[in-house]
Design an enzyme around this catalytic site. Structure first.
Site, mmCIF file in Angstrom:
data_model
loop_
_atom_site.group_PDB
_atom_site.id
_atom_site.type_symbol
_atom_site.label_atom_id
_atom_site.label_comp_id
_atom_site.label_asym_id
_atom_site.label_seq_id
_atom_site.Cartn_x
_atom_site.Cartn_y
_atom_site.Cartn_z
ATOM 1 N N ALA A 1 0.837 -1.203 0.000
ATOM 2 C CA ALA A 1 0.000 0.000 0.000
ATOM 3 C C ALA A 1 0.869 1.249 0.000
ATOM 4 C CB ALA A 1 -0.892 -0.008 1.232
ATOM 5 N N GLY B 1 0.853 -5.542 0.392
ATOM 6 C CA GLY B 1 -0.192 -5.741 -0.612
ATOM 7 C C GLY B 1 0.346 -6.284 -1.935
ATOM 8 N N GLU C 1 3.331 -5.447 7.588
ATOM 9 C CA GLU C 1 2.248 -4.655 8.179
ATOM 10 C C GLU C 1 2.370 -4.531 9.700
ATOM 11 O OE1 GLU C 1 1.928 -6.891 5.814
ATOM 12 O OE2 GLU C 1 0.640 -6.083 4.237
ATOM 13 N N GLU D 1 0.447 -9.807 -1.451
ATOM 14 C CA GLU D 1 -0.934 -10.319 -1.432
ATOM 15 C C GLU D 1 -1.517 -10.418 -2.847
ATOM 16 O OE1 GLU D 1 -1.863 -7.433 1.711
ATOM 17 O OE2 GLU D 1 -2.864 -9.084 2.748
HETATM 18 N N1 COA Z 1 4.295 3.619 -0.231
HETATM 19 C C1 COA Z 1 4.650 4.745 -0.860
HETATM 20 N N2 COA Z 1 5.875 4.985 -1.324
HETATM 21 C C2 COA Z 1 6.807 4.054 -1.101
HETATM 22 C C3 COA Z 1 6.526 2.841 -0.447
HETATM 23 C C4 COA Z 1 5.198 2.636 -0.019
HETATM 24 N N3 COA Z 1 4.792 1.484 0.551
HETATM 25 N N4 COA Z 1 7.663 2.131 -0.370
HETATM 26 C C5 COA Z 1 8.602 2.851 -0.978
HETATM 27 N N5 COA Z 1 8.107 4.017 -1.413
HETATM 28 C C6 COA Z 1 8.804 5.085 -2.118
HETATM 29 C C7 COA Z 1 9.760 5.829 -1.186
HETATM 30 O O1 COA Z 1 9.049 6.810 -0.446
HETATM 31 C C8 COA Z 1 10.708 6.414 -2.180
HETATM 32 O O2 COA Z 1 10.139 7.528 -2.833
HETATM 33 P P1 COA Z 1 10.797 9.012 -2.680
HETATM 34 O O3 COA Z 1 12.165 8.851 -3.238
HETATM 35 O O4 COA Z 1 9.892 9.868 -3.485
HETATM 36 O O5 COA Z 1 10.758 9.301 -1.226
HETATM 37 C C9 COA Z 1 10.837 5.332 -3.230
HETATM 38 O O6 COA Z 1 9.660 4.527 -3.120
HETATM 39 C C10 COA Z 1 12.054 4.437 -2.995
HETATM 40 O O7 COA Z 1 11.976 3.945 -1.661
HETATM 41 P P2 COA Z 1 13.196 4.075 -0.602
HETATM 42 O O8 COA Z 1 12.645 3.868 0.762
HETATM 43 O O9 COA Z 1 13.937 5.367 -0.840
HETATM 44 O O10 COA Z 1 14.115 2.880 -1.046
HETATM 45 P P3 COA Z 1 14.965 1.921 -0.090
HETATM 46 O O11 COA Z 1 15.767 1.055 -1.010
HETATM 47 O O12 COA Z 1 15.708 2.694 0.929
HETATM 48 O O13 COA Z 1 13.887 1.011 0.679
HETATM 49 C C11 COA Z 1 11.926 -0.367 0.938
HETATM 50 C C12 COA Z 1 12.970 0.231 -0.035
HETATM 51 C C13 COA Z 1 10.867 -1.082 0.082
HETATM 52 C C14 COA Z 1 12.609 -1.363 1.853
HETATM 53 C C15 COA Z 1 11.311 0.742 1.784
HETATM 54 O O14 COA Z 1 10.891 1.774 0.918
HETATM 55 C C16 COA Z 1 10.125 0.291 2.611
HETATM 56 O O15 COA Z 1 10.283 -0.337 3.644
HETATM 57 N N6 COA Z 1 8.914 0.628 2.139
HETATM 58 C C17 COA Z 1 7.693 0.337 2.884
HETATM 59 C C18 COA Z 1 7.239 -1.107 2.610
HETATM 60 C C19 COA Z 1 6.018 -1.432 3.442
HETATM 61 O O16 COA Z 1 5.983 -1.295 4.652
HETATM 62 N N7 COA Z 1 4.967 -1.898 2.744
HETATM 63 C C20 COA Z 1 3.735 -2.333 3.368
HETATM 64 C C21 COA Z 1 2.709 -1.275 3.318
HETATM 65 S S1 COA Z 1 1.239 -1.805 4.169
#
Ligand code: COA
Length: 278
Positions: free
Chosen positions: A83, A128, A151, A131
């Site tokens: 999400a 998601g 989550e 999922e």
């Molecule tokens: N929603 C919105 N944007 C997201 C996102 C999410 N779930 N996950 C990553 N992004 C965006 C980041 O904000 C970033 O955008 P920006 O440069 O405009 O800020 C871009 O994607 C790259 O992510 P970044 O965090 O800079 O890369 P990273 O390599 O350091 O880390 C992840 C990658 C996937 C490990 C980390 O982004 C993360 O943990 N995301 C959340 C995942 C999550 O909890 N998902 C479940 C949601 S219910």
């Protein structure tokens, strides 16, 4: 996975956009190829993705030329990070939440496809995104794939079928471990756990192998393929006796099909069968 330039031209192939370009649809050799296309946000699921994926699935289900659906994602960093956290808003009341909640229609739409579905997973496959993949029939991943249901780290639980589909796929104990820790795991582990059934060595190989797999499935009798899916998915919710009865009914129905006679004729004549779905 590098995005395929061809796919960008087909976002509105059905005469309707599939979510402002956030989800692209293309058709090739009986395969409906759905591409999650927000690579700058690691294909995070926002409203455009929810709407686009739902419409794409419905359009492909209604298209008689399409016999299998492949769901993949653009950009090299991942399939989908779940999400869009940037869209998260405080919820003031349950009634307001119910009114605005997009619910999980997009995952329901994937799961509701009567046609075989394949998820081609590379890089991040979280929340998601995982999922969506769990709602598909076959999961193939590249060696760089990284799975997780994080989550719990957001004070939530998986809300798009994960708490139900993952334990059914890999067992309650393993699923609880993954959901209570929120830990990520790699492609080899996913293969060992049974989260995926195929592993490709690279993103390039994934692109080729997932499409070839989808084309292989699309070349089967579409009625038999749909009945395999129905027998397995509906049967999983039945006890053994009722499941066997369902299988018997579907098997008997297939005895009446032209495809079944065509397959036997092709075997005798040492040629490939041509299935029509009749
Ligand atoms: N929603 C919105 N944007 C997201 C996102 C999410 N779930 N996950 C990553 N992004 C965006 C980041 O904000 C970033 O955008 P920006 O440069 O405009 O800020 C871009 O994607 C790259 O992510 P970044 O965090 O800079 O890369 P990273 O390599 O350091 O880390 C992840 C990658 C996937 C490990 C980390 O982004 C993360 O943990 N995301 C959340 C995942 C999550 O909890 N998902 C479940 C949601 S219910």
């Amino acid at each position: 996975m590098p995005s395929d330039p061809e796919s960008h031209a087909v976002g509105a192939h059905d005469g309707e956009p599939h979510g402002d370009g956030a989800v692209l649809v293309e058709r090739r050799n009986g395969v409906g190829i759905v591409t999650l296309n927000r690579p700058d946000a690691l294909n995070a699921i926002n409203m455009a993705v929810r709407g686009g994926l739902t419409r794409a699935c419905r359009a492909l289900e209604a298209d008689p030329e399409i016999r299998a659906v492949l769901i993949r994602a653009a950009g090299e960093r991942g399939f989908c990070v779940g999400a869009d956290i940037k869209e998260f808003r405080p919820v003031t009341s349950a009634v307001a939440a119910r009114r605005t909640d997009p619910a999980i229609a997009y995952v329901d739409a994937v799961a509701a496809l009567g046609k075989p579905t394949i998820a081609a997973i590379h890089g991040f496959c979280l929340g998601g995104g995982f999922e969506i993949a769990l709602a598909c029939d076959i999961r193939i991943a590249s060696a760089d794939a990284l799975f997780g249901l994080p989550e719990i780290n957001l004070g939530l639980i998986p809300g798009a079928g994960g708490t139900q589909r993952l334990p059914r796929l890999i067992g309650v104990g393993r699923a609880l471990d993954l959901m209570l820790t929120g830990e990520r795991f790699g492609a080899e582990e996913a293969l060992r756990l049974g989260v995926i059934s195929r592993l490709a060595p690279s993103q390039g190989a994934l692109a080729e192998q997932s499409l070839a797999l989808a084309e292989t499935v699309a070349a089967k009798s579409p009625t038999a393929a749909a009945y395999v899916k129905e027998a397995v998915m509906a049967g999983a919710d039945l006890d053994l006796k009722d499941g066997i009865a369902l299988e018997r009914t579907l098997f008997t129905l297939l005895l009446t099909t032209e495809d079944r006679m065509e397959a036997a004729a092709a075997f005798r004549e040492k040629r490939r069968p041509v299935f029509t779905g009749h």
